[in-house]
Design a protein around this motif. Structure first.
Motif, short mmCIF file in Angstrom:
data_model
loop_
_atom_site.label_atom_id
_atom_site.label_comp_id
_atom_site.label_asym_id
_atom_site.label_seq_id
_atom_site.Cartn_x
_atom_site.Cartn_y
_atom_site.Cartn_z
N GLN A 124 0.83 -1.21 0.00
CA GLN A 124 0.00 0.00 0.00
C GLN A 124 0.86 1.26 0.00
O GLN A 124 0.52 2.27 -0.60
N ASN A 125 1.98 1.18 0.70
CA ASN A 125 2.87 2.34 0.83
C ASN A 125 4.20 1.87 1.44
O ASN A 125 4.38 0.67 1.68
N ALA A 126 5.08 2.84 1.72
CA ALA A 126 6.38 2.48 2.30
C ALA A 126 6.20 1.89 3.70
O ALA A 126 6.92 0.98 4.11
N SER A 127 5.22 2.42 4.43
CA SER A 127 5.01 1.93 5.81
C SER A 127 4.66 0.44 5.80
O SER A 127 5.17 -0.33 6.61
N SER A 128 3.77 0.05 4.87
CA SER A 128 3.41 -1.37 4.88
C SER A 128 4.56 -2.22 4.38
O SER A 128 4.69 -3.39 4.77
N ASN A 151 15.17 8.51 11.38
CA ASN A 151 14.35 7.55 10.65
C ASN A 151 12.89 7.96 10.77
O ASN A 151 12.47 8.52 11.79
N HIS A 152 12.15 7.64 9.75
CA HIS A 152 10.69 7.83 9.81
C HIS A 152 10.11 6.83 10.81
O HIS A 152 10.66 5.74 11.00
N ASN A 153 9.00 7.20 11.42
CA ASN A 153 8.39 6.29 12.40
C ASN A 153 8.03 4.93 11.82
O ASN A 153 7.94 3.95 12.55
N SER A 209 16.87 11.83 4.54
CA SER A 209 16.02 12.12 5.69
C SER A 209 14.78 12.90 5.27
O SER A 209 14.88 13.88 4.53
N ASN A 210 13.64 12.48 5.78
CA ASN A 210 12.42 13.23 5.49
C ASN A 210 12.33 14.45 6.40
O ASN A 210 11.44 15.28 6.24
N PHE A 211 13.24 14.59 7.38
CA PHE A 211 13.26 15.76 8.26
C PHE A 211 14.23 16.81 7.70
O PHE A 211 13.82 17.93 7.41
N LEU A 233 17.09 -0.09 3.44
CA LEU A 233 17.37 1.29 3.00
C LEU A 233 16.04 1.93 2.67
O LEU A 233 15.40 1.59 1.66
N ASP A 234 15.61 2.88 3.51
CA ASP A 234 14.34 3.56 3.26
C ASP A 234 14.55 4.59 2.15
O ASP A 234 15.23 5.60 2.36
N ALA A 235 13.96 4.33 0.99
CA ALA A 235 14.20 5.21 -0.16
C ALA A 235 13.03 6.15 -0.41
O ALA A 235 12.99 6.83 -1.45
N ALA A 236 12.07 6.20 0.51
CA ALA A 236 10.82 6.95 0.25
C ALA A 236 11.09 8.43 -0.07
O ALA A 236 10.50 8.99 -0.99
N ALA A 237 11.98 9.07 0.68
CA ALA A 237 12.22 10.50 0.46
C ALA A 237 13.32 10.76 -0.56
O ALA A 237 13.51 11.89 -1.01
N VAL A 256 9.33 1.86 -0.55
CA VAL A 256 9.07 3.02 -1.43
C VAL A 256 7.58 3.34 -1.40
O VAL A 256 6.76 2.43 -1.30
N SER A 257 7.24 4.62 -1.52
CA SER A 257 5.84 5.05 -1.76
C SER A 257 5.82 5.79 -3.09
O SER A 257 6.48 6.82 -3.23
N TRP A 258 5.07 5.30 -4.06
CA TRP A 258 5.18 5.89 -5.40
C TRP A 258 4.54 7.27 -5.50
O TRP A 258 4.95 8.08 -6.34
N TYR A 259 3.54 7.59 -4.66
CA TYR A 259 2.93 8.92 -4.78
C TYR A 259 3.96 10.00 -4.44
O TYR A 259 3.80 11.16 -4.84
N LYS A 260 5.02 9.64 -3.71
CA LYS A 260 6.03 10.66 -3.40
C LYS A 260 6.86 10.97 -4.64
O LYS A 260 7.41 12.05 -4.78
N VAL A 261 6.94 10.01 -5.55
CA VAL A 261 7.77 10.20 -6.74
C VAL A 261 6.99 10.94 -7.83
O VAL A 261 7.49 11.88 -8.43
C1 PLP Z 1 11.62 8.67 4.57
C2 PLP Z 1 10.20 8.18 4.68
N1 PLP Z 1 9.99 6.91 5.01
C3 PLP Z 1 8.75 6.40 5.11
C4 PLP Z 1 7.65 7.18 4.90
C5 PLP Z 1 6.29 6.58 5.03
O1 PLP Z 1 5.63 6.67 3.81
P1 PLP Z 1 4.07 6.34 3.74
O2 PLP Z 1 3.39 7.25 4.70
O3 PLP Z 1 3.70 6.60 2.32
O4 PLP Z 1 3.92 4.91 4.12
C6 PLP Z 1 7.81 8.53 4.57
C7 PLP Z 1 6.65 9.42 4.40
O5 PLP Z 1 6.71 10.59 4.54
C8 PLP Z 1 9.13 9.03 4.45
O6 PLP Z 1 9.35 10.31 4.11
#
Ligand code: PLP
Length: 501
Positions: A124-128, A151-153, A209-211, A233-237, A256-261
């Motif tokens: 569904q997303n990077a979290s899942s 790290n993201h939560n 980092s997403n921060f 390796l969290d590649a979402a951001a 990965v979350s594709w809506y971010k790309v």
């Molecule tokens: C670095 C990073 N990891 C993970 C996530 C989680 O992505 P999602 O909320 O699409 O599952 C995010 C979302 O902001 C992110 O920036």
């Protein structure tokens, strides 16, 4: 007449949008921006809703934006074929399966990953994707889960799986000055006794980092492998404006979350996983779609091989095929051009924020994290300061920005470790806040003295210098010389300044 004034007078393009002096200074400082001009016409043609609605969108780390072409491709596909639930051999089902498999191939191609080495699991997303790893990883007594404080939560949360199964969680600290971790700390925490021998464990860090936008070194992947760790390796951001080449680096798990790309569709992500590491995961359950065979009478099941064993239930078969188009759209825009634009605008945003001053000469903004574009992406975390150096309430800044139609973010952006380092919080601060009963975000921020947390602006493929200038101008005009206590109750603790202004 100075040379800038002369240029402005001779070049009409400098007199549109933001202050011509700033525009001219920007173009002088970042000549590479001119090479990204194609993206201005793409913005006008494909993202018309931005300018039509007067939006200043600076939240690309929250989500990318969809181009009209993507929406057209989606409806054309649905109008042109009959697509059914994939888990069957009937023609409508087979049509969906074929498109999903093409999307898997497109993901591998985008990441330059060999299909022999990597599997693409749609989530569904990077979290899942993170959860798939956490719940199935062979954590156990004596095992370790090591991760950067940045790290993201959705990655931090894996520690609960590790803890429940008796493994230890250890964090690698960040340097407050630039919110990076050094190789030495990484080595020390990965091998606490200096031992180079393999020990079981998972090491997780974000490519970006997403921060703070910090791009952590990908060389840590080999460093951890040499010490016997698997690497998430969290590649979402990172992916929206950077190339990840999985023929060059070989992390085991990449969420990965594709809506971010590319903005659309939401609800589709991936776990890109090394097949060898995937085979070692032990799924705690099975579901529709994941089994080769299951019996009720016999009370047994066998999981399907590879990807299929990890895709729970019916995949988002009307949207997963959009990933193929989304990736071709990014290719059309050219990821290197996107990267250049993001880098130029980030550099300018940093420069302008760092130069902003109150009438008394005090800084108006504190940037959290690196102050130049080296080793960082297009995400900038910052706080607005009052003339006496105290923090302005970030919520007040976000409110003013919202009134001006500017989308930025406040809080800790689901990355508490980076926020704690940015604000110089100590363990006793957060323990004390918890003891004060600060269990809501507002109460926690009030107790730790970071009202509203930080602010975050992030740029993307069709951001412009006008967007960046709109934000800086708002901050300068609204918060220049504005005392802290205009924003409501004063916070309890003084802001701890670990970084020289
Ligand atoms: C670095 C990073 N990891 C993970 C996530 C989680 O992505 P999602 O909320 O699409 O599952 C995010 C979302 O902001 C992110 O920036």
């Amino acid at each position: 007449m100075d040379s800038l004034t002369a240029r402005i007078q001779s070049d009409p393009s400098l007199r549109t949008g933001c202050n011509p002096r700033q525009r001219a200074a920007f173009l002088d400082a970042y000549p590479g921006y001119a090479r990204t001009r194609s993206l201005d016409s793409v913005r006008a043609a494909e993202y018309p809703y931005l300018d039509a609605s007067g939006q200043v969108y600076l939240d690309y780390t929250g989500a990318g934006l969809p181009a009209l072409s993507q929406l057209d491709a989606h409806t054309a596909r649905l109008r042109g074929g009959c697509f059914g639930n994939p888990h069957s051999e009937n023609p409508a089902s087979a049509a969906s399966t074929a498109l999903i498999d093409r999307a898997r191939g497109a993901v591998l191609g985008h990441l330059n990953a060999s299909p022999d080495e990597y599997a693409v699991i749609f989530t569904q997303n990077a979290s899942s994707a993170c959860r798939l790893v956490g719940e199935a990883y062979a954590f156990g007594p004596g095992g370790r889960f090591v991760l950067t404080s940045d790290n993201h939560n959705s990655v931090n949360g894996i520690r609960e799986f590790a803890r429940a199964r008796g493994a230890r969680t250890e964090y690698i600290p960040l340097r407050p000055a630039d919110l990076r971790a050094d190789d030495e700390s990484v080595r020390r925490v990965l091998s606490p006794d200096g031992a180079e021998r393999p020990r079981p464990g998972l090491f997780a860090f974000p490519a970006q980092s997403n921060f703070s936008g910090v791009q952590h070194p990908l060389r840590w992947i080999d460093l951890a492998h040499e010490r016997g760790y698997d690497v998430l390796l969290d590649a979402a951001a990172y992916l929206p404006a950077n190339r990840l080449d999985l023929s060059q680096v070989h992390p085991d798990f990449v969420p990965v979350s594709w809506y971010k790309v590319f903005g659309y569709p939401t609800g589709v992500g991936c776990l890109v996983a090394r097949r060898e590491a995937l085979a070692r995961l032990q799924r705690p359950w099975f579901a529709g779609g994941t089994i080769a065979v299951a019996s009720v009478l016999g009370d047994w099941h066998t999981l399907a091989d590879d990807e299929a064993g990890f895709e729970d239930g019916t995949p988002s078969f009307q949207h997963i095929p959009d990933v193929e188009y989304g990736l071709s759209w990014v290719r059309q825009l050219n990821l290197d051009v996107i990267h250049e634009r993001v880098t130029c605008l980030t550099g300018w945003l940093l420069r302008r924020l760092l130069a902003a001053r109150h009438g008394n000469g005090a800084p108006l903004v504190r940037v959290h994290g690196p102050r130049d574009t080296a080793g960082r992406g297009g995400t900038v975390a910052f706080s607005v300061l009052a003339p006496d150096g105290r923090l302005a309430d970030a919520r007040a800044v976000a409110r003013e920005a919202a009134i001006a139609g500017i989308s930025i973010r406040t809080g800790c952006f689901c990355n508490p470790g980076a926020a704690e380092a940015a604000f110089g919080l100590t363990r006793s601060d957060v323990v004390e806040a918890a003891q004060l009963g600060a269990i809501s975000e507002d109460a926690y921020q009030a107790a730790t003295g970071i009202p509203g947390g930080a602010l975050r602006a992030s740029v993307g493929p069709v951001s412009s210098i006008d967007d960046v200038e709109a934000l800086v101008t708002l901050i300068e005009t609204t918060f220049g010389d504005r005392p802290a206590d205009e924003d409501g109750p004063l916070h309890r603790l003084e802001y701890r300044s670990l970084v020289p202004a």
